[in-house]
Design an enzyme around this catalytic site. Structure first.
Site, short mmCIF file in Angstrom:
data_model
loop_
_atom_site.label_atom_id
_atom_site.label_comp_id
_atom_site.label_asym_id
_atom_site.label_seq_id
_atom_site.Cartn_x
_atom_site.Cartn_y
_atom_site.Cartn_z
N HIS A 36 50.05 38.62 32.05
CA HIS A 36 50.15 39.97 32.61
C HIS A 36 51.61 40.34 32.79
O HIS A 36 52.19 40.13 33.86
CB HIS A 36 49.43 40.02 33.96
CG HIS A 36 47.97 39.70 33.87
ND1 HIS A 36 47.49 38.41 33.78
CD2 HIS A 36 46.87 40.50 33.85
CE1 HIS A 36 46.16 38.44 33.72
NE2 HIS A 36 45.76 39.69 33.75
N THR A 39 53.21 44.53 35.29
CA THR A 39 53.58 44.65 36.70
C THR A 39 54.81 43.80 37.01
O THR A 39 55.68 44.22 37.78
CB THR A 39 52.39 44.25 37.58
OG1 THR A 39 51.32 45.14 37.32
CG2 THR A 39 52.74 44.31 39.06
N ASP A 168 46.60 48.39 42.72
CA ASP A 168 45.46 49.31 42.81
C ASP A 168 44.16 48.54 43.00
O ASP A 168 43.32 48.92 43.82
CB ASP A 168 45.36 50.15 41.53
CG ASP A 168 46.47 51.16 41.40
OD1 ASP A 168 46.52 52.09 42.23
OD2 ASP A 168 47.31 51.00 40.51
N HIS A 281 49.20 45.82 31.10
CA HIS A 281 48.71 45.11 32.29
C HIS A 281 48.38 43.67 31.97
O HIS A 281 48.81 42.76 32.67
CB HIS A 281 47.48 45.83 32.85
CG HIS A 281 46.76 45.07 33.90
ND1 HIS A 281 46.88 45.36 35.24
CD2 HIS A 281 45.91 44.01 33.82
CE1 HIS A 281 46.15 44.49 35.93
NE2 HIS A 281 45.54 43.69 35.10
N GLU A 439 32.10 40.57 57.08
CA GLU A 439 32.00 39.15 56.81
C GLU A 439 33.03 38.69 55.78
O GLU A 439 33.62 37.61 55.91
CB GLU A 439 30.59 38.80 56.31
CG GLU A 439 29.47 39.09 57.32
CD GLU A 439 29.04 40.54 57.35
OE1 GLU A 439 29.52 41.34 56.49
OE2 GLU A 439 28.24 40.91 58.22
N HIS A 501 16.84 39.08 56.00
CA HIS A 501 17.64 38.27 56.92
C HIS A 501 17.32 36.78 56.84
O HIS A 501 18.00 35.98 57.49
CB HIS A 501 17.43 38.77 58.36
CG HIS A 501 18.16 40.05 58.65
ND1 HIS A 501 18.02 41.17 57.88
CD2 HIS A 501 19.08 40.36 59.61
CE1 HIS A 501 18.80 42.14 58.36
NE2 HIS A 501 19.45 41.68 59.40
#
Lengths: 695, 695
Positions: A36, A39, A168, A281, A439, A501
């Site tokens: 990559h 960036t 992003d 990218h 969570e 559940h």
């Protein structure tokens, strides 16, 4: 910005160093053929600013307690970090950069904790790093509270900053949203997040999926928000490092809120053709583009991995700044040590993750009791008994404190005092965590807390919602972090809330995670020993699986019942067959051990001798030596039955071809739990029939 | 509000009916002894407004195509829905309400799809319902595009609205954040979310964990946002139903954005003591409190489950309104049917989830090829070939379209045209979905799309990120929804991205989920048959597990190789032992089948006869009759080896005690994939050694 803030020196040599970074990134990806680059190229000045100008850190000692923390949430851009580690003089060489993404290298595809010095956290799964950084910032406050609570703000040797760079993708993930909201509630003034707003992801222009006003969202979370636009509204790209520096200074001046800096960039800038493209990218740029970029930046297009001596000499000078800062820090630290010998001893203990002598002297012991206690209740009683001796142990729940029994008695909440409620008293340095109904962030925040170094967090929710946080659980295990997951309501035994559940597949699916200890105690005493064993383990996360309903407390050391201390071995003969030499072994975990015990009685009435093996943790049992394992499970005794209120997956390994498994291969239902066990055939009678079948 | 909007009639009888609802909720929870009364009591007027005044629906036909959709995201408050179904005259009786949360009742703890008529979606795991509703709204647009694209807005029989009620907990969960952001991008004007802003969750006052400005956050997502404050700033509680009605009218007038209505309430209002407490959220109120409430509301405290005749007569009258609306709708629908016979036939086909004749006539067939094709590529080629005949099949990726091969050639994106990018052309009724980097929302949105009724979505990401979306995957399986998960990059075979991206435990942990078909094809032809089989299945989700790397395409029907059509049986003899009667069976899945085939050759050279069984789907194989299963895996042949680049968990069931498993019991590493297979010992040589060992 405000006067009086430190000024930024940014010379031509700094600019050359930054361009060196860009080309190293391009060359490294090109050499291995994948990675990559985009960036790492456009963020080069940002990363350089962090490691060369902004952060307090010491390349000669990546573990220095006084360091700021850096999290590269966008781990795919690992070169952003590796190249800075190299330039700053960490144990990272040019050859390491040349070995990017190859077997055994210091430079794996994504940054890996415990693998590359200077990497604080494994990143790559998007969004996690943002939540880890929130955990870092929370841990820093808690640790300060344990060690140096009365120091003025910024005056403690334990005061430092947490920096995170996010892409992003990081900010689209729900886990970062959850953590960022909580960071606002917690007023984490020691946290600064930079958003690399380049509007490019793998599917190219983010306009197709990410059109929200991110800065406004962070304002809604209660963060301090700034924008720096290097694109100047799309008119002209100017890497205004001074403006970014000023934003960081302003961010650090705001100490009652976390800070968010939106930095508008163009990915892969200044490459002539790759800039602004999704292709940059995640793909090598190609020789032509790299040559063109080198020409553009005044470098020799025929050379690769160019690092001029003046550049490396300049960037290595960060060590001198570090040495000076460290000297100052050391003076403060030494003064603190002299003034606080007890806390200094505590710091040593916590750093080594050692338990204090006698910490477990007053843990609860439960008498035999047919009515019994829910294991979640016993877990809560462990916490209330243990926390006085273990300041490092803290935690809470994702809004199920009362159900998860995660609140030790009398402990304040880790909360800005102004957030106190009628039920929970807030204290900046409090102990009880309120994650909200988040969570996934809870798991990732706990990872960050452990990685910060000194404390041990636990976090509770219902077992079924472990599904919501698996992304973080896996990273606990991968990074060998002693996080404790407290997952209650562990089966159809929770009853009326019904199939959404009721965990069915969760025990099996968690046992599949390498490096995670899944522990399901059968009664109150097993729960206490399970917690003790977990606290004695420092390199693995544990999943403590607890019942909602009461479970009988077995006798211990009488009537043939073994001591619960054997829980630490993962499995043990809870009660031998009458007269020894069993005809069959019945294995159970958690709430089903009582069913195995009842089946043993029924079998005995028919003259069949059954041994009951309680098996709270498959992982712990596998760590025992063969002789112990063979003693508990004699290889020649093939008649075996396992009973567990979940899918059978994985139990065949234990019971073998001749064995039988009483399990649940479908979802539960809404009714009282006794009805469900009966309707679904998880009963002593079913175990008896299976045992006869197996024999 | 704007003049010209429908006016609200809200009589004393409506008020009495609403109070009846509150008391039914209190009584029902009290009778069973557990449940969630608080929200059902305070939201009674809101739910009543939906079912009696706001929504277009027909209690005599819960599946009426013209109905609005209602999602109770806060499923724990299931009585909020059940009582309205009862009052409106759905198949729901007072006795059903009395049977709340008991075995076999129509009123389980949380609303269950396929169980209770009128329940559109199973809710309870928080946040999911919000994302399901986003899926409903997206499906409505896509379906309209398939059936009636040129109708003016609001004029099509397929135009309807989606309503969702969400709690604090729903809006803390990351999955709802992800989905809500995407809803903004998609400009879902047919969606209205009501946030029950009561500031109470299980840990009581949400000030300890949820302090963000939620309304501002939704504005940042691009939603139309309104606030209605029944607490009047905390001064006086007035259930201003007219103000809420006006807000709904305003919301529906905004057709280019989803709408968010923040309704400030007090939980359990008007109960005298329970109101505003966390206790009222999840516990029975107690007899005294219920009696006091009945007195306060003018009801007889000595009676329970009070429904006066005038109330039920009044509420049943909604059927008459429904009949009138339905008549109007039917006229429009009949006109559409006459004018669009082809589309009417399509509607019938889609409703029945039937495949059109010849849909699979032009699917790709691959010649034998040692270099081969990645199965993800074959999957993409299936989609490109199949979509022309299957308008119901649509999908996309969580920002990995190019990697997941989820974009059929030449198809437009499902996007407001103004969101088009250089790479993706947007069309209101487009086919390609861009979920952004939001895996969890992707799963939950797909569930909503399926539940809406007519189409079949698929969604892609890397297999390792199935962890991020398990909460939704479980609900696909629990609700028997034919969602297709396209999970590529299925093992260490993805190579350089390293352990964070390399699934190890995922196959096992997904196989643990009841009702999910896990399908891992071994080559291009298996991939096509896998997709065909998935499309022929309408009551189960499927996880299609695909390789990043090329896999050899096996010969078919020659050289002893079987037809790939046998993939539909879940496992089959890919190639028999030379000379028949094998000494050993070697099982493989996906990319490891080639290793099994090579091992067979090596074994043959040593005079050992091995059968290779390709086992793409354990679940499909288990559905076959015993004779087929015994034919593929003769019970008497105990020498067996399984090879899979993941944990062994679950394979013992296949290979038995005498079998051997070549697996990976630890995390991967960053390097090229050939190196990883070699270093980790997943090789033909290892299979050969294991086969000898097993024999």
């Amino acid at each position: 910005m405000t006067s009086g803030t430190p000024s930024l020196e940014w010379t031509d040599l700094d600019k050359k160093a930054v361009d060196t970074v860009r080309l190293l990134a391009a060359d490294a990806v090109q050499k291995v053929g994948n990675g990559h680059p985009g960036t790492a190229i456009s963020l080069a000045p940002v990363a350089y600013l962090h490691y060369q100008k902004l952060m307090r850190h010491d390349p000669t000692d990546p573990h220095w307690a006084g360091r700021d923390r850096f999290v590269l949430s966008c781990g795919h851009s690992s070169l952003t970090q590796y190249i800075q580690l190299y330039l700053a003089g960490y144990p990272m060489t040019l050859d390491d950069l040349k070995s990017l993404r190859t077997w055994g290298s210091q430079t794996p595809g994504h940054p890996e904790y415990r693998h590359t010095p200077g990497v604080e956290v494994t990143t790559g799964p998007l969004g996690q790093g943002v939540a880890n950084a929130v955990g870092f910032a929370m841990a820093a406050r808690r640790e300060r509270g344990l060690l140096d609570p009365s120091a003025a703000a910024g005056e403690s040797p334990f005061d430092h900053h947490v920096y995170v760079i996010a892409s992003d993708g990081d900010l689209q993930e729900g886990v970062s949203a959850e953590a960022s909201s909580l960071a606002g509630t917690q007023q984490l003034g020691n946290l600064t997040l930079l958003w690399d707003d380049n509007r490019i992801s793998i599917e190219d222009d983010t306009n197709i999926a990410f059109t929200e006003d991110v800065a406004a969202r962070y304002e809604a979370y209660g963060w301090h928000v700034q924008t720096v636009d290097w694109t100047n509204g799309g008119t002209e790209y100017v890497e205004d490092v001074q403006a970014l520096w000023d934003a960081y200074q302003a961010a650090e001046a705001v100490t009652d809120r976390p800070s968010f800096i939106q930095l508008r960039t163009i990915i892969a800038w200044p490459t002539p053709n790759a800039q602004g493209t999704g292709g940059s990218h995640g793909s090598a740029l190609g020789d032509d583009e790299i040559r063109a970029t080198k020409k553009l930046l005044g470098f020799d297009p025929d050379q690769t991995f160019i690092v001029d001596d003046d550049v490396i000499e300049h960037t290595h000078a960060v060590r001198e700044r570090a040495a000076a800062e460290r000297e100052t820090w050391q003076t403060t630290f030494d003064a603190w040590t002299s003034a606080n010998p007890d806390n200094a001893a505590l710091l040593e203990r916590l750093k080594n993750r050692e338990l204090p002598a006698g910490w477990d002297a007053d843990l609860p012991v439960y008498e035999a009791d047919a009515k019994g206690v829910a294991t979640r209740v016993a877990s809560g009683e462990f916490l209330s008994a243990a926390v006085a001796g273990l300041p490092e142990l803290w935690g809470g729940s994702a809004d199920l404190a009362g159900s998860n029994n995660t609140t030790p008695k009398g402990e304040p909440s880790f909360l800005p005092p102004e957030r106190s409620s009628a039920k929970f008293q807030g204290d900046w340095y409090g102990r009880v965590l309120h994650f909200g109904i988040r969570e996934h962030a809870m798991g990732a925040i706990m990872n960050g807390i452990v990685q910060h170094g000194l404390t041990r967090p636990y976090g509770g929710t219902f077992l079924t919602f472990s599904d919501y946080m698996r992304g973080a659980v896996r990273l606990s295990a991968l990074q060998e972090l002693p996080v404790t997951y407290v997952w209650t309501h562990d089966s159809i035994g929770l009853g009326e809330d019904g199939p959404t559940h009721q965990p069915v597949e969760h025990l099996a699916s968690l046992r599949a995670i390498p490096g995670l200890d899944v522990v399901r105690p059968a009664d109150a005493n097993e729960t206490i020993v399970a917690w003790k064993t977990i606290m004695q383990t420092t390199d693995r996360p544990a999943a403590l699986i607890l019942s909602r309903q009461n479970l009988p407390t077995f006798p211990r050391g009488v009537d043939g019942y073994a001591s619960a201390d054997l829980v630490s071995k993962g499995a043990y003969t809870l009660i031998e067959a009458d007269g020894g030499t069993p005809d069959v072994i019945v294995f159970g975990t958690g709430s089903e051990v009582q069913i195995a015990v009842k089946a043993r009685e029924l079998l005995a009435a028919e003259g069949i001798k059954a041994r009951v093996v309680s098996m709270p943790s498959r992982e712990w049992f596998e760590q025992q030596d063969a002789s112990y394992r063979d003693e508990v499970v004699p290889p020649t005794l093939r008649a075996r039955v396992a009973v567990e209120a979940g899918v059978a997956l994985g139990w065949r390994d234990v019971v073998g071809d001749a064995g039988r498994i009483i399990s649940l291969e479908h979802y539960g239902a809404s009714a009282d739990y006794q009805t469900l066990y009966d309707k679904f055939g998880i009963t002593p009678e079913a175990v008896v029939a299976a045992a006869k079948d197996s024999i």
